[in-house]
Design an enzyme around this catalytic site. Structure first.
Site, PDB file in Angstrom:
ATOM      1  CB  SER A   1      -2.001   7.053   6.326  1.00 52.91           C
ATOM      2  OG  SER A   1      -1.754   7.507   7.635  1.00 52.91           O
ATOM      3  CB  THR A   2      -3.630  11.552   3.932  1.00 54.94           C
ATOM      4  OG1 THR A   2      -3.206  11.177   2.615  1.00 54.94           O
ATOM      5  CG2 THR A   2      -3.975  13.023   3.937  1.00 54.94           C
TER       6      THR A   2
ATOM      7  CB  VAL B   1       0.179   9.267  10.261  1.00 53.19           C
ATOM      8  CG1 VAL B   1       1.460   9.451  11.055  1.00 53.19           C
ATOM      9  CG2 VAL B   1      -0.715   8.244  10.951  1.00 53.19           C
ATOM     10  N   GLY B   2       0.272  11.900   8.209  1.00 48.31           N
ATOM     11  CA  GLY B   2       1.020  12.999   7.584  1.00 48.31           C
ATOM     12  C   GLY B   2       0.645  14.337   8.201  1.00 48.31           C
TER      13      GLY B   2
ATOM     14  CD  GLU C   1       7.230  11.162  -1.467  1.00 47.18           C
ATOM     15  OE1 GLU C   1       6.373  10.591  -2.174  1.00 47.18           O
ATOM     16  OE2 GLU C   1       7.968  12.058  -1.889  1.00 47.18           O
TER      17      GLU C   1
ATOM     18  CB  CYS D   1       1.897   4.511  -2.140  1.00 41.66           C
ATOM     19  SG  CYS D   1       3.456   4.650  -3.003  1.00 41.66           S
TER      20      CYS D   1
HETATM   21  P1  NAD Z   1       0.328   5.151   8.851  1.00 44.28           P
HETATM   22  O1  NAD Z   1       0.464   6.556   8.476  1.00 44.28           O
HETATM   23  O2  NAD Z   1      -0.939   4.667   9.426  1.00 44.28           O
HETATM   24  O3  NAD Z   1       1.499   4.724   9.835  1.00 44.28           O
HETATM   25  C1  NAD Z   1       2.786   5.211   9.661  1.00 44.28           C
HETATM   26  C2  NAD Z   1       3.485   5.345  10.978  1.00 44.28           C
HETATM   27  O4  NAD Z   1       2.911   6.403  11.687  1.00 44.28           O
HETATM   28  C3  NAD Z   1       3.412   4.113  11.830  1.00 44.28           C
HETATM   29  O5  NAD Z   1       4.685   3.565  11.861  1.00 44.28           O
HETATM   30  C4  NAD Z   1       2.930   4.586  13.177  1.00 44.28           C
HETATM   31  O6  NAD Z   1       3.794   4.252  14.232  1.00 44.28           O
HETATM   32  C5  NAD Z   1       2.878   6.079  13.062  1.00 44.28           C
HETATM   33  N1  NAD Z   1       1.621   6.589  13.610  1.00 44.28           N
HETATM   34  C6  NAD Z   1       0.379   6.087  13.439  1.00 44.28           C
HETATM   35  N2  NAD Z   1      -0.523   6.829  14.127  1.00 44.28           N
HETATM   36  C7  NAD Z   1       0.175   7.816  14.722  1.00 44.28           C
HETATM   37  C8  NAD Z   1      -0.177   8.884  15.582  1.00 44.28           C
HETATM   38  N3  NAD Z   1      -1.453   9.098  15.935  1.00 44.28           N
HETATM   39  N4  NAD Z   1       0.788   9.702  16.022  1.00 44.28           N
HETATM   40  C9  NAD Z   1       2.057   9.515  15.658  1.00 44.28           C
HETATM   41  N5  NAD Z   1       2.462   8.508  14.860  1.00 44.28           N
HETATM   42  C10 NAD Z   1       1.531   7.665  14.402  1.00 44.28           C
HETATM   43  O7  NAD Z   1       0.564   4.590   7.445  1.00 44.28           O
HETATM   44  P2  NAD Z   1       0.800   3.156   6.925  1.00 44.28           P
HETATM   45  O8  NAD Z   1      -0.387   2.276   7.205  1.00 44.28           O
HETATM   46  O9  NAD Z   1       2.143   2.714   7.365  1.00 44.28           O
HETATM   47  O10 NAD Z   1       0.903   3.397   5.342  1.00 44.28           O
HETATM   48  C11 NAD Z   1      -0.167   3.311   4.475  1.00 44.28           C
HETATM   49  C12 NAD Z   1      -0.308   4.590   3.714  1.00 44.28           C
HETATM   50  O11 NAD Z   1       0.946   5.047   3.289  1.00 44.28           O
HETATM   51  C13 NAD Z   1      -1.122   4.470   2.466  1.00 44.28           C
HETATM   52  O12 NAD Z   1      -1.989   5.563   2.400  1.00 44.28           O
HETATM   53  C14 NAD Z   1      -0.108   4.553   1.344  1.00 44.28           C
HETATM   54  O13 NAD Z   1      -0.623   5.044   0.151  1.00 44.28           O
HETATM   55  C15 NAD Z   1       0.901   5.452   1.942  1.00 44.28           C
HETATM   56  N6  NAD Z   1       2.189   5.254   1.286  1.00 44.28           N
HETATM   57  C16 NAD Z   1       2.682   6.249   0.523  1.00 44.28           C
HETATM   58  C17 NAD Z   1       3.890   6.070  -0.148  1.00 44.28           C
HETATM   59  C18 NAD Z   1       4.482   7.154  -1.000  1.00 44.28           C
HETATM   60  O14 NAD Z   1       5.615   7.001  -1.429  1.00 44.28           O
HETATM   61  N7  NAD Z   1       3.787   8.228  -1.266  1.00 44.28           N
HETATM   62  C19 NAD Z   1       4.562   4.866  -0.018  1.00 44.28           C
HETATM   63  C20 NAD Z   1       4.030   3.877   0.784  1.00 44.28           C
HETATM   64  C21 NAD Z   1       2.837   4.085   1.433  1.00 44.28           C
END
Ligand code: NAD
Length: 456
Positions: free
Chosen positions: A189-190, A192-193, A210, A244
């Site tokens: 997700s954006t 966490v990005g 990504e 995504c």
């Molecule tokens: P997320 O970002 O919520 O979680 C990803 C990871 O981040 C988790 O494994 C978690 O352990 C970690 N995390 C969560 N909160 C955190 C914090 N506060 N500090 C540190 N680490 C933390 O995302 P998600 O739910 O896994 O994915 C969904 C999103 O990903 C959607 O927005 C989707 O569009 C995007 N996505 C993008 C692509 C791409 O190729 N661009 C592919 C798949 C998914």
């Protein structure tokens, strides 16, 4: 919690002691990864079914075979990708060697996502291995069966020090991000990005992010509606919309909406029967948290024209189309990431372009139109990570196209050779010798300075 400093240090020692860099070793590690996929295909399919009730076809096509093809491509090309480049050189360097050497970054971190938990974890790893790096692999805890299996299998096939797998959630990720990496590749997700990028700033570590966002789809009256509906509903329904680059919402005129809804209703019935819950081809929502979020969006936005049935115990939401959706409705405020397709009415293409440009830059923009001028208008007047005309999702599989976002949908791109490039530092090198003619070319640079030297 494991000792991450120790794990990263071991990966660094493996890198520095040349356990990942030679062409021979890169190919060996790629072959081992291929072997892992070949020998464990059934278990991987079971894990994917356990996490998302993924059908065999989606597991094989979008995850296992997809990765295998990428490995085969990397095996065939890595030698040429690695080759030192010799760009044109200016006259002053005619006696010198001017080259671009392809350096691996060192120890890289790859953090995968849960929606395609195998593919999105290992696809960057393939390019990172091809580029000669050590890779710390962090699968998503939100797809626990696949994450566990990756952690079990990778050490059986790959050098444990050079390619450690780390399991865990927020707490573990937070600690892991405190380590020094030479590159971080994150899919998710954006929000966490932003956390990942802030952590990377500590060491000015370069990142690829990504991310996600709402990918709009505009459709006009010039299309073959039967084919268009198939391509749109397919992109929205694979993995139950948890893709995504799934089309997030549709922009069209009211007339197009009515035709689309009627045809989509019939198609969903044909593909998934009267009750898609019983279809083996339709996935489930990954967790109760996401189920509740989706239900909330669905019940508080527009009106249900198709679908709407759900079952919390089974984490099931049927393919659903919402009409009369207002731009201010909750479903238009966040990425949906589920099998719900809202339609927002616009007057025309210009109205749609304004709508898109007033929101953050999407990961993908879809245009369905047979009018080439219309296609070009959208291509030129909007900004998105990628752009796809008259199909959905399929552009992802064109390996020569770099895949990535722009703005809040991400930075950097990968796929095929682009993944190798992502994990490679292009080191500029100038190599001189002590040839006396070459020295005379540049003697004007030495003091004592004079106007004569300046004009040389
Ligand atoms: P997320 O970002 O919520 O979680 C990803 C990871 O981040 C988790 O494994 C978690 O352990 C970690 N995390 C969560 N909160 C955190 C914090 N506060 N500090 C540190 N680490 C933390 O995302 P998600 O739910 O896994 O994915 C969904 C999103 O990903 C959607 O927005 C989707 O569009 C995007 N996505 C993008 C692509 C791409 O190729 N661009 C592919 C798949 C998914």
């Amino acid at each position: 919690m494991a000792n991450y400093a120790d794990i990263v240090e071991k990966a660094r020692i493996a890198f520095n002691s040349n356990q990942t860099k030679s062409l021979h070793l890169r190919k060996h590690h790629l072959r081992q990864l291929l072997k892992l996929l070949n020998e464990n295909s059934s278990d991987l399919q079971l894990a994917l079914a356990s996490d998302l009730r993924k059908s065999k076809q989606e597991a094989v096509l979008f995850e296992i075979e997809y990765l295998k093809n990428d490995i085969v491509n990397a095996l065939g090309s890595v030698e040429s990708w690695m080759k030192t480049e010799r760009p044109d050189k200016p006259l002053i360097n005619i006696m010198d060697d001017v080259l671009i050497h392809k350096d691996p970054y060192g120890v890289v971190l790859v953090m995968g996502a849960w929606n395609y938990p195998l593919q999105l974890t290992l696809l960057p790893v393939i390019g990172a291995i091809a580029a000669g790096n050590s890779v710390v692999i962090k699968p998503s805890e939100i797809a626990p069966a696949t994450a566990k299996l990756i952690a079990e299998l990778v050490p059986k096939y790959l050098n444990r020090d050079a390619f450690p797998v780390i399991l865990g959630g927020v707490e573990e990720t937070t600690q892991l991000l405190k380590q020094r990496f030479d590159y971080i590749f994150y899919t998710g997700s954006t929000s966490v990005g932003k956390i990942v990028r802030a952590a990377a700033n500590e060491y000015l570590t370069p990142v690829t992010l990504e991310l996600g966002g709402k990918s709009p789809l505009y459709i006009d009256g010039t299309v073959n509606m039967d084919i268009a509906v198939k391509r749109i509903i397919w992109g929205k329904c694979i993995n139950a919309g948890q893709t995504c680059i799934a089309p997030d919402y549709i922009l069209c005129t009211r007339q197009i909406q009515n035709t689309f809804v009627e045809k989509a209703k019939q198609l969903i019935k044909t593909w998934y029967t009267d009750d898609p819950k019983n279809s083996p081809d339709f996935c489930r929502i990954v967790s109760e948290k996401h189920f509740v979020r989706l239900l909330d969006l669905m019940t508080n936005s527009g009106s249900i024209a198709v679908g709407g049935r759900h079952d919390k115990k089974d984490l099931y939401i049927e393919p659903t189309i919402l009409t009369d959706v207002k731009p201010t409705d909750p479903i238009m405020k966040e990425e949906i990431f589920g099998p719900i397709l809202p339609i927002v009415i616009v007057d025309n293409a210009y109205d749609a372009i304004n709508f898109i440009n007033n929101r953050s830059k999407p990961l993908t923009l879809y245009v369905f139109s047979s009018d080439q001028e219309m296609q070009n208008l959208f291509m030129r007047q909007t900004s998105s990570g990628s752009f796809c005309v008259n199909d959905t999702v399929s552009h992802y599989a064109v390996e020569n196209l770099p895949f990535g976002g722009v703005g809040l949908s991400g930075m950097g791109a990968y796929h095929g050779k682009h993944t190798f490039d992502t994990f490679t530092h292009r080191k500029s090198c100038l190599v001189k010798d002590f040839n006396i003619i070459g020295e005379s070319f540049s003697s004007a640079k030495y003091p004592p300075y004079s106007d004569k030297k300046l004009s040389m």
